[in-house]
Design a protein around this motif. Structure first.
Motif, PDB file in Angstrom:
ATOM      1  N   PRO A 198       0.797  -1.243   0.000  1.00 31.54           N
ATOM      2  CA  PRO A 198       0.000   0.000   0.000  1.00 31.54           C
ATOM      3  C   PRO A 198       0.819   1.277   0.000  1.00 31.54           C
ATOM      4  O   PRO A 198       0.420   2.278  -0.594  1.00 31.54           O
ATOM      5  N   THR A 199       1.977   1.262   0.676  1.00 31.20           N
ATOM      6  CA  THR A 199       2.783   2.471   0.781  1.00 31.20           C
ATOM      7  C   THR A 199       4.232   2.183   0.410  1.00 31.20           C
ATOM      8  O   THR A 199       4.685   1.035   0.432  1.00 31.20           O
ATOM      9  N   GLU A 200       4.969   3.232   0.092  1.00 32.85           N
ATOM     10  CA  GLU A 200       6.372   3.077  -0.262  1.00 32.85           C
ATOM     11  C   GLU A 200       7.181   2.509   0.894  1.00 32.85           C
ATOM     12  O   GLU A 200       8.068   1.676   0.695  1.00 32.85           O
ATOM     13  N   ASP A 201       6.885   2.940   2.114  1.00 29.96           N
ATOM     14  CA  ASP A 201       7.627   2.452   3.276  1.00 29.96           C
ATOM     15  C   ASP A 201       7.415   0.958   3.499  1.00 29.96           C
ATOM     16  O   ASP A 201       8.317   0.264   3.988  1.00 29.96           O
ATOM     17  N   GLU A 202       6.254   0.453   3.133  1.00 31.81           N
ATOM     18  CA  GLU A 202       5.967  -0.975   3.301  1.00 31.81           C
ATOM     19  C   GLU A 202       6.594  -1.823   2.200  1.00 31.81           C
ATOM     20  O   GLU A 202       6.817  -3.018   2.376  1.00 31.81           O
ATOM     21  N   CYS A 203       6.885  -1.220   1.077  1.00 34.65           N
ATOM     22  CA  CYS A 203       7.473  -1.946  -0.048  1.00 34.65           C
ATOM     23  C   CYS A 203       8.935  -2.247   0.246  1.00 34.65           C
ATOM     24  O   CYS A 203       9.691  -1.349   0.634  1.00 34.65           O
ATOM     25  N   PRO A 204       9.386  -3.497   0.077  1.00 34.57           N
ATOM     26  CA  PRO A 204      10.804  -3.824   0.292  1.00 34.57           C
ATOM     27  C   PRO A 204      11.715  -3.013  -0.627  1.00 34.57           C
ATOM     28  O   PRO A 204      11.291  -2.509  -1.672  1.00 34.57           O
ATOM     29  N   ALA A 205      12.979  -2.919  -0.246  1.00 33.51           N
ATOM     30  CA  ALA A 205      13.923  -2.063  -0.966  1.00 33.51           C
ATOM     31  C   ALA A 205      14.124  -2.496  -2.421  1.00 33.51           C
ATOM     32  O   ALA A 205      14.224  -1.646  -3.317  1.00 33.51           O
ATOM     33  N   TYR A 206      14.194  -3.809  -2.667  1.00 33.36           N
ATOM     34  CA  TYR A 206      14.521  -4.283  -4.016  1.00 33.36           C
ATOM     35  C   TYR A 206      13.499  -3.831  -5.063  1.00 33.36           C
ATOM     36  O   TYR A 206      13.885  -3.287  -6.105  1.00 33.36           O
ATOM     37  N   PRO A 207      12.185  -4.007  -4.845  1.00 35.47           N
ATOM     38  CA  PRO A 207      11.228  -3.557  -5.862  1.00 35.47           C
ATOM     39  C   PRO A 207      10.779  -2.110  -5.699  1.00 35.47           C
ATOM     40  O   PRO A 207       9.943  -1.640  -6.474  1.00 35.47           O
ATOM     41  N   ARG A 208      11.330  -1.369  -4.736  1.00 30.90           N
ATOM     42  CA  ARG A 208      10.837  -0.013  -4.462  1.00 30.90           C
ATOM     43  C   ARG A 208      10.946   0.923  -5.660  1.00 30.90           C
ATOM     44  O   ARG A 208      10.033   1.736  -5.899  1.00 30.90           O
ATOM     45  N   PRO A 209      12.043   0.860  -6.455  1.00 26.10           N
ATOM     46  CA  PRO A 209      12.049   1.728  -7.653  1.00 26.10           C
ATOM     47  C   PRO A 209      10.859   1.471  -8.572  1.00 26.10           C
ATOM     48  O   PRO A 209      10.328   2.421  -9.181  1.00 26.10           O
ATOM     49  N   TYR A 210      10.443   0.220  -8.679  1.00 22.97           N
ATOM     50  CA  TYR A 210       9.265  -0.087  -9.487  1.00 22.97           C
ATOM     51  C   TYR A 210       8.011   0.508  -8.854  1.00 22.97           C
ATOM     52  O   TYR A 210       7.122   1.029  -9.553  1.00 22.97           O
ATOM     53  N   TRP A 211       7.870   0.411  -7.545  1.00 23.86           N
ATOM     54  CA  TRP A 211       6.720   0.991  -6.845  1.00 23.86           C
ATOM     55  C   TRP A 211       6.635   2.481  -7.152  1.00 23.86           C
ATOM     56  O   TRP A 211       5.558   3.011  -7.464  1.00 23.86           O
ATOM     57  N   GLN A 212       7.774   3.161  -7.068  1.00 28.27           N
ATOM     58  CA  GLN A 212       7.805   4.601  -7.316  1.00 28.27           C
ATOM     59  C   GLN A 212       7.434   4.922  -8.762  1.00 28.27           C
ATOM     60  O   GLN A 212       6.674   5.871  -9.035  1.00 28.27           O
ATOM     61  N   ARG A 213       7.934   4.147  -9.695  1.00 28.18           N
ATOM     62  CA  ARG A 213       7.636   4.390 -11.102  1.00 28.18           C
ATOM     63  C   ARG A 213       6.142   4.221 -11.388  1.00 28.18           C
ATOM     64  O   ARG A 213       5.539   5.022 -12.126  1.00 28.18           O
ATOM     65  N   LEU A 214       5.550   3.184 -10.817  1.00 27.85           N
ATOM     66  CA  LEU A 214       4.143   2.921 -11.095  1.00 27.85           C
ATOM     67  C   LEU A 214       3.231   4.004 -10.527  1.00 27.85           C
ATOM     68  O   LEU A 214       2.112   4.194 -11.020  1.00 27.85           O
ATOM     69  N   GLN A 215       3.683   4.700  -9.491  1.00 23.62           N
ATOM     70  CA  GLN A 215       2.896   5.834  -9.011  1.00 23.62           C
ATOM     71  C   GLN A 215       2.793   6.902 -10.086  1.00 23.62           C
ATOM     72  O   GLN A 215       1.733   7.521 -10.274  1.00 23.62           O
ATOM     73  N   SER A 216       3.884   7.132 -10.809  1.00 24.59           N
ATOM     74  CA  SER A 216       3.876   8.131 -11.877  1.00 24.59           C
ATOM     75  C   SER A 216       3.145   7.629 -13.119  1.00 24.59           C
ATOM     76  O   SER A 216       2.415   8.375 -13.776  1.00 24.59           O
ATOM     77  N   LEU A 217       3.337   6.356 -13.439  1.00 25.76           N
ATOM     78  CA  LEU A 217       2.703   5.802 -14.634  1.00 25.76           C
ATOM     79  C   LEU A 217       1.195   5.673 -14.471  1.00 25.76           C
ATOM     80  O   LEU A 217       0.441   5.820 -15.438  1.00 25.76           O
ATOM     81  N   ALA A 218       0.749   5.364 -13.238  1.00 30.43           N
ATOM     82  CA  ALA A 218      -0.682   5.316 -12.903  1.00 30.43           C
ATOM     83  C   ALA A 218      -1.487   4.454 -13.870  1.00 30.43           C
ATOM     84  O   ALA A 218      -2.550   4.853 -14.349  1.00 30.43           O
ATOM     85  N   TYR A 219      -0.967   3.259 -14.154  1.00 34.93           N
ATOM     86  CA  TYR A 219      -1.727   2.347 -15.000  1.00 34.93           C
ATOM     87  C   TYR A 219      -2.983   1.874 -14.267  1.00 34.93           C
ATOM     88  O   TYR A 219      -2.905   1.466 -13.097  1.00 34.93           O
ATOM     89  N   PRO A 220      -4.131   1.872 -14.912  1.00 37.02           N
ATOM     90  CA  PRO A 220      -5.338   1.350 -14.267  1.00 37.02           C
ATOM     91  C   PRO A 220      -5.354  -0.175 -14.285  1.00 37.02           C
ATOM     92  O   PRO A 220      -4.741  -0.808 -15.155  1.00 37.02           O
ATOM     93  N   GLY A 221      -6.033  -0.760 -13.318  1.00 36.19           N
ATOM     94  CA  GLY A 221      -6.275  -2.202 -13.336  1.00 36.19           C
ATOM     95  C   GLY A 221      -5.037  -3.066 -13.252  1.00 36.19           C
ATOM     96  O   GLY A 221      -4.943  -4.089 -13.943  1.00 36.19           O
ATOM     97  N   LEU A 222      -4.074  -2.701 -12.394  1.00 40.90           N
ATOM     98  CA  LEU A 222      -2.876  -3.519 -12.252  1.00 40.90           C
ATOM     99  C   LEU A 222      -3.225  -4.878 -11.669  1.00 40.90           C
ATOM    100  O   LEU A 222      -3.968  -4.989 -10.699  1.00 40.90           O
ATOM    101  N   SER A 223      -2.664  -5.919 -12.261  1.00 41.15           N
ATOM    102  CA  SER A 223      -2.897  -7.285 -11.794  1.00 41.15           C
ATOM    103  C   SER A 223      -1.772  -8.176 -12.303  1.00 41.15           C
ATOM    104  O   SER A 223      -1.065  -7.814 -13.248  1.00 41.15           O
TER     105      SER A 223
END
Length: 297
Positions: A209-234
């Motif tokens: 749910p939040t960046e702080d909860e996301c582990p360090a390894y995939p965190r750059p991806y978490w940050q990118r997806l906030q900007s990309l804002a793709y709908p319906g991620l699955s």
């Protein structure tokens, strides 16, 4: 499960492959690994991809795989990676280390040959020196491996494609990592190389749910997806996107859940994404992604 031909290697492999990092780093037991890989093979998966540096000792990924499914060796293609020290005496990225690592991989995996040995994310300068490439070619000539490949990103991946010695390229391809699609992935496909997608679901980073909860390894991806804002991620949409990228043969997925393989296979029943949906995802990336969103190891 759908099969595709891995470029000029001619190997007909499943569109889903098993990634061995998780079982090694999380110290799975042999019984857990046997159940996990048994369910994967039974679901139609026929690719196991690991590396000598995934864990150590009795819980190293290669050791677990060898103990768990070497008796089913004829049912799958076996890929590994080398070049990291991982308990051996030699320095990283030397011919001596790579050669010793391949011999250890064969013993731990309980096999007489490997279908593919890949250099594991070494730098451009290491590739340009040529010594480890020559060691890998020598292993192929000696029958230790049928094919050789490079696993990595960015300028090193571009060189690995352009130098013309590798049979395959393994690289990160997913909704949050698209830099290579129009660069080294496209060039590899045009050269007839087999293309293996790693991190194909972006580590499902959107599930935190939040960046702080996301582990360090995939965190750059978490940050990118906030900007990309793709709908319906699955998971389904992520896998289908990666496997729609031109030239991609298989997506390597790691898990410790034996039921996951049949579930993931079912997610792919609809086939590639529709062209308009795939192009919309690519257009969003091209609109949003800055130049420093490089391929992630």
């Amino acid at each position: 499960m759908e099969k595709r031909v891995l470029g000029r290697t001619g190997m007909e492999i499943s569109v889903l492959g098993f990634g061995g990092a998780e079982i090694g780093f999380e110290q799975a037991s042999i019984d857990q690994t046997a159940r996990l890989l048994g369910s994967a093979l039974d679901a139609g998966l026929n690719v196991i991809d690991t590396a000598e540096c995934y864990g150590s000792g009795e819980t190293a990924s290669e050791h677990l795989i060898g103990q768990a499914v070497s008796h089913r060796r004829s049912e799958f293609f076996l890929f590994t990676k080398g070049g990291h020290r991982a308990g051996l005496e030699h320095e990283d990225w030397t011919p001596e280390l790579l050669t010793a690592g391949i011999e250890r991989s064969l013993k731990r995996l309980k096999t007489d040959y490997l279908d593919l040995v890949q250099l594991h994310s070494c730098s451009l300068s290491v590739l340009q020196q040529g010594e480890v490439i020559a060691a890998l070619q020598a292993a192929k000539a000696a029958g230790k491996t049928r094919f050789i490949g490079y696993s990595g990103e960015n300028e090193a991946a571009e060189y690995a494609v352009s130098c013309g010695v590798f049979d395959t390229l393994q690289t990160s391809i997913n909704l949050a990592d698209q830099r290579g699609i129009s660069c080294w992935v496209k060039s590899a496909a045009e050269a007839g190389m087999g293309i293996i997608a790693k991190r194909p679901i972006a580590n499902a980073c959107w599930t935190w749910p939040t960046e702080d909860e996301c582990p360090a390894y995939p965190r750059p991806y978490w940050q990118r997806l906030q900007s990309l804002a793709y709908p319906g991620l699955s998971i389904e949409r992520a896998l289908r996107f990666t496997l729609t990228v031109p030239g991609v043969t298989t997506a390597i997925v790691g898990t410790k859940n034996p039921e996951r393989w049949a579930q993931n296979a079912a997610l792919l029943a609809s086939g590639p994404l529709p062209a308009e949906e795939f192009e919309a995802i690519r257009a969003r990336w091209q609109q949003i992604a800055p130049d420093d969103w490089l391929g992630q190891v």
